[in-house]
Design an enzyme around this catalytic site. Structure first.
Site, PDB file in Angstrom:
ATOM      1  N   HIS A   1    -137.208  84.780 -18.105  1.00 16.51           N
ATOM      2  CA  HIS A   1    -136.458  83.543 -18.350  1.00 16.51           C
ATOM      3  C   HIS A   1    -135.172  83.490 -17.510  1.00 16.51           C
ATOM      4  O   HIS A   1    -134.210  82.815 -17.889  1.00 16.51           O
ATOM      5  CB  HIS A   1    -136.110  83.368 -19.835  1.00 16.51           C
ATOM      6  CG  HIS A   1    -137.283  83.496 -20.744  1.00 16.51           C
ATOM      7  ND1 HIS A   1    -138.154  82.459 -20.981  1.00 16.51           N
ATOM      8  CD2 HIS A   1    -137.744  84.557 -21.460  1.00 16.51           C
ATOM      9  CE1 HIS A   1    -139.099  82.869 -21.821  1.00 16.51           C
ATOM     10  NE2 HIS A   1    -138.876  84.136 -22.118  1.00 16.51           N
TER      11      HIS A   1
ATOM     12  N   GLU B   1    -135.878  78.369   2.662  1.00 10.55           N
ATOM     13  CA  GLU B   1    -136.014  77.036   2.060  1.00 10.55           C
ATOM     14  C   GLU B   1    -137.159  76.259   2.689  1.00 10.55           C
ATOM     15  O   GLU B   1    -137.877  75.516   1.997  1.00 10.55           O
ATOM     16  CB  GLU B   1    -134.696  76.280   2.204  1.00 10.55           C
ATOM     17  CG  GLU B   1    -133.583  76.851   1.343  1.00 10.55           C
ATOM     18  CD  GLU B   1    -132.227  76.225   1.610  1.00 10.55           C
ATOM     19  OE1 GLU B   1    -131.283  76.545   0.875  1.00 10.55           O
ATOM     20  OE2 GLU B   1    -132.106  75.412   2.555  1.00 10.55           O
TER      21      GLU B   1
ATOM     22  N   LYS C   1    -120.274  78.769   5.816  1.00 14.57           N
ATOM     23  CA  LYS C   1    -121.614  78.780   5.226  1.00 14.57           C
ATOM     24  C   LYS C   1    -122.592  79.664   5.996  1.00 14.57           C
ATOM     25  O   LYS C   1    -122.559  79.751   7.215  1.00 14.57           O
ATOM     26  CB  LYS C   1    -122.188  77.352   5.163  1.00 14.57           C
ATOM     27  CG  LYS C   1    -121.477  76.418   4.214  1.00 14.57           C
ATOM     28  CD  LYS C   1    -121.632  76.864   2.763  1.00 14.57           C
ATOM     29  CE  LYS C   1    -123.056  76.764   2.256  1.00 14.57           C
ATOM     30  NZ  LYS C   1    -123.584  75.391   2.281  1.00 14.57           N
TER      31      LYS C   1
ATOM     32  N   SER D   1    -123.305  75.503   8.721  1.00  6.95           N
ATOM     33  CA  SER D   1    -123.055  74.136   8.278  1.00  6.95           C
ATOM     34  C   SER D   1    -122.312  73.383   9.372  1.00  6.95           C
ATOM     35  O   SER D   1    -121.487  73.954  10.098  1.00  6.95           O
ATOM     36  CB  SER D   1    -122.213  74.146   6.998  1.00  6.95           C
ATOM     37  OG  SER D   1    -121.668  72.865   6.744  1.00  6.95           O
TER      38      SER D   1
END
Length: 473
Positions: A168, A302, A295, A289
């Site tokens: 979980h 992704e 970043k 970024s």
């Protein structure tokens, strides 16, 4: 295009269709009908199938051996041309199969027209497509074998590295990083099994089924199957040209593999975020970024996660295309190839990206161990100790440890840091629990059951996977 009978009779498309049509196709009809822009990637497989067919026609005496030899020589030369210069795209020739035939005719003349004896584009397409899918599967299996070896090597290195195990997405029990990585190796192993199962089931040769009813020529289907590396000919001519189960089997296996890659990608994305901080992606697997100079984005992971959704959609799309088709061939089935081509390219790229990331990724062992120490992760170990040392039923031990966890939370300490007096005060049966082996290292080391997270088991499992990979052909 001029619609006059004179021009239509000489058009390449009309030569394919025969004398039934006196007029040429409308421009839009030609555009919607042509598949050469995408099915040209079947050229190797079409030429291989045609060479096998020509050998069989010559061996059986259906065409003269001199014609068969001229066809084979011409096809071999054409393969060299395509390899060097690519496949030309002429929409009037519709597809790769007519392109090969037309180019062959330019090379060897009338003998090229004998190649299509005792076959149809229906069985020709089905054969070429099966050959392509077979090669695609072999490529994925080799890439997955290599990826599994990468995971196994990293697992050996991290066999004793402590990591929080989650259920979980809550800290549950400590595990080893090596064990966690090998979970994905197991998934990829099943993906290999699914691909190989699909390959085995599809390895039958449709060539010789002709349009749908077979042929009256005395062909040798066993010979063509053998020449093309198939196990045997397909058993039913109707099924041979209308079956795309092999394509769906491939997509199902690809979708399942993409799901596994996506799950690993998701964990890398989580672990690379600052709240976790478990991993550092090297520069070659990160992007920046356009506005925030600090970043480091896990874009490769992704995109792998995104590719999984696309592959699932491609599988569903072909299922929808096939669901209502009556026997035998229908032009809808021309739309069977682009989904597989796209899925193949996406999956191959995803496997390569994840394998590269997992080879280069850096793990923050200190951060992982600190996270594993939160959430009273060794509570189950205390319950097991009560079962072994005090003879309690597990459910009763579970209840007592729950009370101890509550007491630790109230005091803001870890379960292992509760004073002995507090434990004994909660319940006399907890007396001595402070001496239970509740360290993270003791916890993982104790999980020696087959398939467990103990470092000794992780090293054994990694060694088996590496040995299997070395034994693979």
């Amino acid at each position: 295009m001029d619609d006059s009978p004179e021009s239509a009779a000489t058009s390449p498309m009309n030569r394919a269709w025969g004398g039934r049509f006196s007029g040429g196709p409308a421009a839009v009809m030609q555009a919607i009908n042509a598949s050469i822009p995408f099915d040209k990637r079947l050229w190797r497989h079409d030429i291989a199938g045609s060479i096998a067919h020509a050998r069989m026609l010559g061996a059986t005496g259906i065409i003269a051996m001199s014609d068969a030899e001229a066809i084979i020589e011409g096809l071999s030369a054409l393969a060299e041309e395509f390899e060097a210069h690519g496949v030309p795209e002429d929409p009037a020739l519709e597809d790769i199969h007519m392109t090969v035939e037309a180019k062959l005719a330019e090379r060897i003349g009338d003998a090229a027209g004998r190649l299509h004896t005792a076959r149809s584009r229906n069985d020709q397409v089905a054969t070429s497509f099966r050959l392509w899918v077979r090669d695609a599967i072999d490529g994925h299996v080799a890439a997955l074998d290599s990826f599994i070896a990468t995971l196994a090597r990293r697992a050996e290195d991290e066999a004793a590295t402590i990591l929080p195990g989650f259920t979980h997405l809550q800290v549950a029990q400590p595990v080893t990083l090596g064990h966690h990585l090998l979970a994905y190796a197991e998934m990829l192993g099943r993906d290999i099994d699914r691909f190989l199962d699909a390959r085995s089931r599809m390895n039958l040769c449709p060539l010789g089924a002709a349009a749908l009813a077979g042929t009256g020529f005395p062909i040798d289907r066993e010979m063509t199957a053998r020449l093309l590396g198939f196990d045997a000919p397909t058993a039913n001519s109707l099924d041979s040209v209308s079956d795309r189960d092999f394509a769906l089997d491939y997509l199902c296996a690809a979708a399942q593999c993409a799901l596994h890659l996506s799950r690993l990608a998701e964990e890398i994305i989580l672990w690379a975020s600052q709240p976790f901080g478990f991993v550092l992606l090297p520069d070659q697997w990160s992007t920046g970024s356009s506005i925030m100079p600090q970043k480091r984005n896990p874009d490769a992971a992704e995109l792998v996660r995104g590719h999984a959704g696309r592959i699932l959609g491609l599988m569903t799309g072909l299922m929808a295309t096939m669901k209502g088709l009556p026997l035998a061939y229908a032009k809808d089935m021309q739309d069977d190839k682009e989904p597989l081509f796209e899925a193949h390219d996406l999956l191959a790229l995803s496997i390569a990206a994840m394998a590269g990331m997992m080879a280069d990724i850096g793990f923050d062992r200190t951060r992982m161990r600190a996270a594993a120490a939160t959430g009273h992760a060794t509570a189950t170990d205390l319950a097991d100790w009560l079962v072994r040392e005090k003879g309690l039923p597990f459910r009763e031990a579970h209840h007592l440890v729950g009370r101890a966890v509550r007491a630790a939370e109230e005091r803001g300490v870890g379960l292992q840091d509760l004073p002995e007096a507090v434990l004994a005060g909660l319940d006399p049966r907890l007396s001595g629990a402070g001496r239970a082996p509740l360290s993270l290292e003791a916890s993982v080391a104790s999980r020696t059951s087959p398939g467990g997270t103990a470092p000794v088991r992780v090293r054994e499992a990694a060694a088996r996977l590496l040995a299997r990979g070395e034994a693979s052909p």
